[in-house]
Write a protein that holds these residues in place. Sequence first.
Motif, PDB file in Angstrom:
ATOM      1  N   ALA A 109       0.845  -1.193   0.000  1.00 54.42           N
ATOM      2  CA  ALA A 109       0.000   0.000   0.000  1.00 54.42           C
ATOM      3  C   ALA A 109       0.880   1.242   0.000  1.00 54.42           C
ATOM      4  O   ALA A 109       1.972   1.239   0.566  1.00 54.42           O
ATOM      5  CB  ALA A 109      -0.911   0.003   1.225  1.00 54.42           C
TER       6      ALA A 109
ATOM      7  N   HIS B   6       2.600   7.202  -8.123  1.00 56.60           N
ATOM      8  CA  HIS B   6       1.657   7.786  -7.167  1.00 56.60           C
ATOM      9  C   HIS B   6       1.905   9.288  -7.015  1.00 56.60           C
ATOM     10  O   HIS B   6       0.958  10.084  -7.017  1.00 56.60           O
ATOM     11  CB  HIS B   6       1.778   7.078  -5.813  1.00 56.60           C
ATOM     12  CG  HIS B   6       0.840   7.592  -4.783  1.00 56.60           C
ATOM     13  ND1 HIS B   6      -0.489   7.227  -4.743  1.00 56.60           N
ATOM     14  CD2 HIS B   6       1.027   8.455  -3.755  1.00 56.60           C
ATOM     15  CE1 HIS B   6      -1.075   7.838  -3.735  1.00 56.60           C
ATOM     16  NE2 HIS B   6      -0.177   8.593  -3.120  1.00 56.60           N
TER      17      HIS B   6
ATOM     18  N   ARG C 112       0.842   5.336   0.994  1.00 54.73           N
ATOM     19  CA  ARG C 112       0.103   6.349   1.744  1.00 54.73           C
ATOM     20  C   ARG C 112       1.022   7.525   2.058  1.00 54.73           C
ATOM     21  O   ARG C 112       2.244   7.429   1.951  1.00 54.73           O
ATOM     22  CB  ARG C 112      -0.493   5.777   3.016  1.00 54.73           C
ATOM     23  CG  ARG C 112       0.520   5.345   4.049  1.00 54.73           C
ATOM     24  CD  ARG C 112      -0.169   5.032   5.380  1.00 54.73           C
ATOM     25  NE  ARG C 112       0.694   4.436   6.362  1.00 54.73           N
ATOM     26  CZ  ARG C 112       1.543   5.108   7.146  1.00 54.73           C
ATOM     27  NH1 ARG C 112       1.668   6.420   7.039  1.00 54.73           N
ATOM     28  NH2 ARG C 112       2.288   4.484   8.030  1.00 54.73           N
ATOM     29  N   ASP C 113       0.392   8.635   2.452  1.00 57.53           N
ATOM     30  CA  ASP C 113       1.153   9.781   2.927  1.00 57.53           C
ATOM     31  C   ASP C 113       1.828   9.415   4.243  1.00 57.53           C
ATOM     32  O   ASP C 113       1.230   8.737   5.085  1.00 57.53           O
ATOM     33  CB  ASP C 113       0.228  10.976   3.162  1.00 57.53           C
ATOM     34  CG  ASP C 113      -0.150  11.677   1.879  1.00 57.53           C
ATOM     35  OD1 ASP C 113       0.495  12.682   1.566  1.00 57.53           O
ATOM     36  OD2 ASP C 113      -1.094  11.217   1.200  1.00 57.53           O
TER      37      ASP C 113
ATOM     38  N   PHE D  80       5.521  10.327   0.459  1.00 53.96           N
ATOM     39  CA  PHE D  80       4.750   9.122   0.179  1.00 53.96           C
ATOM     40  C   PHE D  80       5.591   7.914   0.551  1.00 53.96           C
ATOM     41  O   PHE D  80       6.797   7.883   0.299  1.00 53.96           O
ATOM     42  CB  PHE D  80       4.370   9.037  -1.299  1.00 53.96           C
ATOM     43  CG  PHE D  80       3.597  10.230  -1.778  1.00 53.96           C
ATOM     44  CD1 PHE D  80       2.324  10.494  -1.303  1.00 53.96           C
ATOM     45  CD2 PHE D  80       4.146  11.103  -2.693  1.00 53.96           C
ATOM     46  CE1 PHE D  80       1.611  11.607  -1.736  1.00 53.96           C
ATOM     47  CE2 PHE D  80       3.451  12.213  -3.139  1.00 53.96           C
ATOM     48  CZ  PHE D  80       2.181  12.461  -2.655  1.00 53.96           C
TER      49      PHE D  80
END
Length: 146
Positions: free
Chosen positions: A6, A100, A8-9, A49
């Motif tokens: 995954a 991303h 994510r920030d 990220f």
Amino acid sequence: MTVAVAIRDLGVGDVDALMALYEHLNAGDVPPSQEAVRAVFAHPGLRHFGLFAGDALIASCNLVVIPNLTRGGRSYGVIENVVTHADHRQQGHGRAVIRHAIEQTWAAGAYKVVLTTSRKDPAVWAFYEGCGFDSGDKRAFVIRRT
């Protein structure tokens, strides 16, 4: 067994994992102070990220979207500090975190994304070109504080 991946920030709570990952970017780098960490994560427009395999942070980059008065007032993005843990390279993780960041740049309405590297390895250059970057579009110049 497949491990879930995954992106994510990252936030202040991820700093220890990020600093450990940065050892694969600039080994032996002096860690930032807690004040610097707080200032970086509070900076408007700057995002970090992280790509996780399970709970392990294995790839990262940061993106800043910069407001602009040219190009119809459209902003532009700058990606920096791209790193993948040495044990996880050549598996698409770096490409995924860069993709991303690019998607987030387009979502912010930017008209371009710039990425620079200090690496001299043509394989690294080919990697970035494979991510869609054009090494012949612009020339970067760097000056460092002595």
